[in-house]
Design a protein around this motif. Structure first.
Motif, PDB file in Angstrom:
ATOM      1  N   ARG A 273       0.827  -1.216   0.000  1.00 46.64           N
ATOM      2  CA  ARG A 273       0.000   0.000   0.000  1.00 46.64           C
ATOM      3  C   ARG A 273       0.854   1.256   0.000  1.00 46.64           C
ATOM      4  N   ALA A 274       2.077   1.134   0.541  1.00 50.46           N
ATOM      5  CA  ALA A 274       2.972   2.309   0.553  1.00 50.46           C
ATOM      6  C   ALA A 274       3.713   2.450  -0.777  1.00 50.46           C
ATOM      7  N   GLY A 275       3.412   1.570  -1.748  1.00 51.95           N
ATOM      8  CA  GLY A 275       3.963   1.733  -3.089  1.00 51.95           C
ATOM      9  C   GLY A 275       5.112   0.808  -3.448  1.00 51.95           C
ATOM     10  N   HIS A 276       5.349  -0.248  -2.660  1.00 49.28           N
ATOM     11  CA  HIS A 276       6.411  -1.204  -3.029  1.00 49.28           C
ATOM     12  C   HIS A 276       5.975  -1.941  -4.291  1.00 49.28           C
ATOM     13  N   THR A 277       6.852  -1.968  -5.288  1.00 49.33           N
ATOM     14  CA  THR A 277       6.450  -2.571  -6.563  1.00 49.33           C
ATOM     15  C   THR A 277       7.162  -3.891  -6.830  1.00 49.33           C
ATOM     16  N   GLY A 278       8.062  -4.304  -5.928  1.00 50.91           N
ATOM     17  CA  GLY A 278       8.835  -5.527  -6.173  1.00 50.91           C
ATOM     18  C   GLY A 278       8.128  -6.762  -5.670  1.00 50.91           C
ATOM     19  N   ARG A 279       8.906  -7.841  -5.481  1.00 47.52           N
ATOM     20  CA  ARG A 279       8.341  -9.118  -5.038  1.00 47.52           C
ATOM     21  C   ARG A 279       8.155  -9.114  -3.510  1.00 47.52           C
ATOM     22  N   LEU A 280       6.962  -9.445  -3.073  1.00 44.60           N
ATOM     23  CA  LEU A 280       6.674  -9.544  -1.639  1.00 44.60           C
ATOM     24  C   LEU A 280       6.048 -10.895  -1.389  1.00 44.60           C
ATOM     25  N   MET A 281       6.692 -11.704  -0.547  1.00 44.04           N
ATOM     26  CA  MET A 281       6.152 -13.034  -0.241  1.00 44.04           C
ATOM     27  C   MET A 281       6.096 -13.214   1.267  1.00 44.04           C
ATOM     28  N   GLY A 282       4.930 -13.658   1.754  1.00 46.86           N
ATOM     29  CA  GLY A 282       4.776 -13.975   3.176  1.00 46.86           C
ATOM     30  C   GLY A 282       4.467 -15.451   3.311  1.00 46.86           C
ATOM     31  N   ILE A 283       5.083 -16.083   4.309  1.00 44.70           N
ATOM     32  CA  ILE A 283       4.836 -17.509   4.523  1.00 44.70           C
ATOM     33  C   ILE A 283       4.493 -17.733   5.991  1.00 44.70           C
ATOM     34  N   ASP A 284       3.499 -18.598   6.229  1.00 49.11           N
ATOM     35  CA  ASP A 284       3.084 -18.870   7.613  1.00 49.11           C
ATOM     36  C   ASP A 284       2.373 -20.218   7.631  1.00 49.11           C
ATOM     37  N   PRO A 285       2.635 -21.033   8.680  1.00 50.31           N
ATOM     38  CA  PRO A 285       1.968 -22.342   8.734  1.00 50.31           C
ATOM     39  C   PRO A 285       0.535 -22.291   9.262  1.00 50.31           C
ATOM     40  N   ALA A 286       0.078 -21.123   9.730  1.00 51.00           N
ATOM     41  CA  ALA A 286      -1.277 -21.039  10.291  1.00 51.00           C
ATOM     42  C   ALA A 286      -2.240 -20.517   9.229  1.00 51.00           C
ATOM     43  N   ALA A 287      -3.075 -21.433   8.697  1.00 50.34           N
ATOM     44  CA  ALA A 287      -3.995 -21.063   7.612  1.00 50.34           C
ATOM     45  C   ALA A 287      -4.902 -19.905   8.039  1.00 50.34           C
ATOM     46  N   ALA A 288      -5.321 -19.904   9.307  1.00 48.97           N
ATOM     47  CA  ALA A 288      -6.254 -18.869   9.766  1.00 48.97           C
ATOM     48  C   ALA A 288      -5.619 -17.481   9.691  1.00 48.97           C
TER      49      ALA A 288
END
Ligand SMILES: C[S@@+](CC[C@H](N)C(=O)[O-])C[C@H]1O[C@@H](n2cnc3c(N)ncnc32)[C@H](O)[C@@H]1O
Length: 252
Positions: free
Chosen positions: A54-69
């Motif tokens: 939302r602040a304008g980052h245009t590159g690759r952003l990946m988040g990983i987490d084992p909690a589906a919720a």
């Protein structure tokens, strides 16, 4: 170890209300905005990378987490980020990130030596040769768990009506560098209290450096708080910036 409380959809929705955006998030957002490709390990409800997009980052952003919720919250919040279910062992990493972060004390869920070593080896594999791994862990010398007592309960208004009480209780004084505690939610829509049990590890500066070195990572900066003040015995955090071993600081 998955934090069971926030693996539950009805509790995951409470995570951001209990943990509002703070100076640590500002610290990480600055780093993310100046990096091309970022991996957020244990991204939770995804507020850091959503904030960056939302602040304008245009590159690759990946988040990983084992909690589906938790990822349900992240996907709702910002579909324009790559959200992956799993942990660092789920993916074959290809040195594609110039920044890997673990925020909100997610690092402390790595309790056993072997899972910690495997996680750090995976971070190393995910990092480009000039990349940075940045994370924080609570300074054991500050003994934060001593404040996790039922008398410090929090009361929040439930959007569905009523009040939810939330409190922590440590099961036993830590004899090792691990602290097991419960978090209880009571009231609101729940007919019975919801209790989750978690164990966090509190590694000191030297132990952290040892694990990082073993994984091919070298500490290049260390702070005791989000204002980048030096680490002391009284510091609340141990904030570490590590680089792949062999990285040379540019001379120009
Ligand atoms: C305290 S929350 C922090 C969430 C987020 N980073 C933040 O700052 O809001 C810890 C997160 O770590 C995740 N987690 C648990 N075990 C993990 C593991 N082995 N690898 C990566 N993340 C894990 C949990 O599901 C949870 O979302």
């Amino acid at each position: 170890m998955v934090d069971r409380s926030f693996a539950d959809l009805s509790l995951a929705a409470w995570y951001d209300r209990l943990n509002p955006w703070g100076p640590g998030d500002d610290f990480y957002l600055d780093l993310v905005m100046s990096a091309r490709a970022v991996l957020d390990v244990g991204c939770g409800t995804g507020r850091l990378l959503s904030g960056a997009r939302r602040a304008g980052h245009t590159g690759r952003l990946m988040g990983i987490d084992p909690a589906a919720a938790m990822l349900v919250q992240a996907r709702r919040r910002e579909p324009g980020v790559e959200w992956a279910l799993g942990d660092l062992r789920t993916v074959r990493w290809r040195a594609e990130f110039d920044l890997v972060v673990m925020t909100g004390h997610a690092f402390q869920v790595l309790v056993h030596d072997e899972e910690l070593s495997l996680a750090l080896a995976a971070v190393r594999a995910a990092l480009a040769a000039d990349g940075r791994f940045v994370f924080e862990t609570r300074n054991p010398a500050a003994r934060a768990w001593e404040t996790w007592t039922p008398d410090r309960e929090r009361r929040l208004a439930d959007p569905d009506g009523g009040v939810v009480r939330v409190w922590h209780e440590v099961e036993s004084a830590p004899a090792t560098d691990r602290v097991t505690f419960t978090e209880t939610f009571e009231g609101g829509r729940w007919p019975h209290p919801q209790v989750s049990r978690s164990t966090l590890r509190f590694l000191d500066e030297d132990a952290l450096t040892g694990f990082l070195t073993g994984a091919g990572l070298t500490v290049v900066e260390r702070y005791g708080d989000w204002d980048r003040s030096p680490l002391t015995a009284a510091s609340p955090e141990i904030i570490t910036v590590a680089r792949p071993t062999g990285w040379a600081r540019p001379t120009h």
